[in-house]
Design a protein around this motif. Structure first.
Motif, short mmCIF file in Angstrom:
data_model
loop_
_atom_site.label_atom_id
_atom_site.label_comp_id
_atom_site.label_asym_id
_atom_site.label_seq_id
_atom_site.Cartn_x
_atom_site.Cartn_y
_atom_site.Cartn_z
N ARG A 237 0.97 8.41 -6.41
CA ARG A 237 0.26 8.90 -5.24
C ARG A 237 -0.41 7.76 -4.49
O ARG A 237 -0.43 7.73 -3.27
CB ARG A 237 -0.75 9.97 -5.65
CG ARG A 237 -0.10 11.28 -6.11
CD ARG A 237 -1.12 12.41 -6.13
NE ARG A 237 -2.13 12.17 -7.16
CZ ARG A 237 -2.04 12.62 -8.41
NH1 ARG A 237 -0.97 13.30 -8.80
NH2 ARG A 237 -3.00 12.40 -9.27
N ALA A 238 -0.99 6.83 -5.24
CA ALA A 238 -1.64 5.67 -4.60
C ALA A 238 -0.61 4.83 -3.86
O ALA A 238 -0.86 4.37 -2.74
CB ALA A 238 -2.37 4.84 -5.65
N ASP A 239 0.55 4.62 -4.48
CA ASP A 239 1.61 3.86 -3.83
C ASP A 239 2.07 4.57 -2.56
O ASP A 239 2.34 3.93 -1.54
CB ASP A 239 2.81 3.68 -4.77
CG ASP A 239 2.51 2.70 -5.90
OD1 ASP A 239 1.51 1.95 -5.77
OD2 ASP A 239 3.26 2.70 -6.89
N ARG B 118 0.32 6.57 -0.65
CA ARG B 118 -0.69 6.39 0.39
C ARG B 118 -0.61 5.00 0.99
O ARG B 118 -0.71 4.83 2.22
CB ARG B 118 -2.09 6.63 -0.19
CG ARG B 118 -2.42 8.09 -0.43
CD ARG B 118 -3.91 8.28 -0.66
NE ARG B 118 -4.36 7.56 -1.85
CZ ARG B 118 -4.36 8.09 -3.06
NH1 ARG B 118 -3.91 9.31 -3.26
NH2 ARG B 118 -4.80 7.39 -4.09
N ARG B 119 -0.42 3.98 0.15
CA ARG B 119 -0.31 2.61 0.66
C ARG B 119 0.93 2.46 1.54
O ARG B 119 0.88 1.82 2.59
CB ARG B 119 -0.27 1.62 -0.50
CG ARG B 119 -1.63 1.35 -1.14
CD ARG B 119 -1.59 0.14 -2.04
NE ARG B 119 -0.74 0.37 -3.20
CZ ARG B 119 -1.20 0.86 -4.36
NH1 ARG B 119 -2.47 1.20 -4.49
NH2 ARG B 119 -0.38 1.02 -5.38
N ASN B 120 2.04 3.04 1.09
CA ASN B 120 3.26 2.99 1.90
C ASN B 120 3.05 3.64 3.26
O ASN B 120 3.48 3.12 4.29
CB ASN B 120 4.41 3.70 1.17
CG ASN B 120 5.03 2.84 0.09
OD1 ASN B 120 4.87 1.62 0.10
ND2 ASN B 120 5.71 3.46 -0.85
N ARG B 121 2.38 4.79 3.27
CA ARG B 121 2.15 5.51 4.52
C ARG B 121 1.27 4.68 5.46
O ARG B 121 1.57 4.56 6.65
CB ARG B 121 1.50 6.86 4.25
CG ARG B 121 1.37 7.74 5.50
CD ARG B 121 0.71 9.07 5.17
NE ARG B 121 0.80 9.98 6.31
CZ ARG B 121 0.00 9.94 7.36
NH1 ARG B 121 -0.96 9.03 7.43
NH2 ARG B 121 0.15 10.81 8.35
N GLU B 122 0.18 4.12 4.93
CA GLU B 122 -0.71 3.32 5.77
C GLU B 122 -0.01 2.07 6.28
O GLU B 122 -0.20 1.66 7.44
CB GLU B 122 -1.97 2.94 4.98
CG GLU B 122 -2.89 4.11 4.67
CD GLU B 122 -3.29 4.87 5.93
OE1 GLU B 122 -3.70 4.22 6.91
OE2 GLU B 122 -3.19 6.11 5.94
N HIS B 123 0.81 1.46 5.43
CA HIS B 123 1.55 0.27 5.85
C HIS B 123 2.56 0.63 6.94
O HIS B 123 2.70 -0.09 7.94
CB HIS B 123 2.25 -0.36 4.66
CG HIS B 123 3.01 -1.61 4.98
ND1 HIS B 123 2.44 -2.70 5.62
CD2 HIS B 123 4.32 -1.94 4.78
CE1 HIS B 123 3.33 -3.64 5.79
NE2 HIS B 123 4.49 -3.21 5.29
N THR C 164 12.27 6.26 2.74
CA THR C 164 10.81 6.25 2.56
C THR C 164 10.11 6.59 3.87
O THR C 164 9.15 7.36 3.90
CB THR C 164 10.35 4.87 2.06
OG1 THR C 164 10.95 4.60 0.79
CG2 THR C 164 8.84 4.82 1.92
N HIS D 81 7.77 10.23 4.70
CA HIS D 81 6.41 10.29 5.25
C HIS D 81 6.38 10.88 6.65
O HIS D 81 5.45 11.62 7.00
CB HIS D 81 5.80 8.89 5.27
CG HIS D 81 5.47 8.34 3.92
ND1 HIS D 81 4.42 8.79 3.17
CD2 HIS D 81 6.09 7.38 3.18
CE1 HIS D 81 4.37 8.13 2.02
NE2 HIS D 81 5.38 7.28 2.00
N SER E 245 -4.33 8.30 14.54
CA SER E 245 -5.10 7.23 13.90
C SER E 245 -5.87 6.41 14.94
O SER E 245 -7.01 5.99 14.69
CB SER E 245 -4.17 6.32 13.09
OG SER E 245 -3.35 5.52 13.93
#
Length: 200
Positions: A14-16, A18-23, A54, A58, A72
């Motif tokens: 889940r953390a990955d 979230r990081r992928n989505r923000e990136h 990926t 998202h 955002s």
């Protein structure tokens, strides 16, 4: 035991994600700024260093990605309104935020237009209401301290700023928008004409 054992493995996933989505959002913002709202989604995935699968997990559609980028940016804009309100005088906070709003309107004209054309789901983000609420808070503080004329509404200010952004969108004069906003801010601070009755 097996159920408990899965929990630690799920959290990094889940953390990955979230990081992928923000990136992906950060890369999409940059790419849309460079190439406009029709920028290649394949190129966005490539720049982000992820597969197209990926990206589509998202953001299943271009509309979903445009919506996320715009949301955002609006979130950042409204957060700055709260920060300015807490740290600056009411008049200075309003003026500084209207300059940020002008930058936002100029930067996101094409993005917002394309977003609204993508489909009825675009109405899920009420961009105008969120921005109007932020403007109303700042304007209200300024009016209560006498830093802004009392006969203005938040909608007036937004229309004024968006009008400047539209009028200068194709101008070769890079300073024109800022000069026009400076003139508008002078009017915002000025008292209404003598003899006019204004109910505060």
């Amino acid at each position: 035991m097996m159920t408990a054992g899965r929990t630690p493995a799920q959290r990094p996933t889940r953390a990955d994600a979230r990081r992928n989505r923000e990136h992906l959002l950060a890369v999409a913002r940059e790419t849309f700024d460079e190439a406009g709202p029709d920028a290649s989604l394949v190129e966005i995935a490539r720049r982000a260093g992820v597969g197209q699968g990926t990206l589509y997990r998202h953001f299943p559609t271009r509309a979903a990605l445009l919506r996320a980028v715009l949301a955002s940016r609006i979130e950042t804009l409204c957060r700055r309104a709260a920060e300015l309100s807490a740290n600056e005088s009411p008049g200075d906070a309003l003026a500084a935020w209207l300059r940020l709003l002008l930058d936002h309107a100029r930067l996101n004209q094409g993005l917002a237009g394309a977003f609204m054309l993508e489909g009825p789901e675009a109405s899920a983000v009420d961009c105008h209401r969120v921005i109007t609420d932020a403007a109303a808070d700042l304007l209200g503080h300024a009016q209560r301290t006498g830093a802004a004329r009392p006969d203005l509404s938040s909608s007036d200010l937004i229309q004024l700023v968006v009008g400047i952004a539209l009028a200068t969108a194709r101008s070769d004069d890079v300073g024109q928008a800022d000069r026009l906003l400076t003139l508008a801010l002078d009017a915002v601070r000025r008292n209404p004409p003598t003899g006019r009755v204004v109910n505060c």
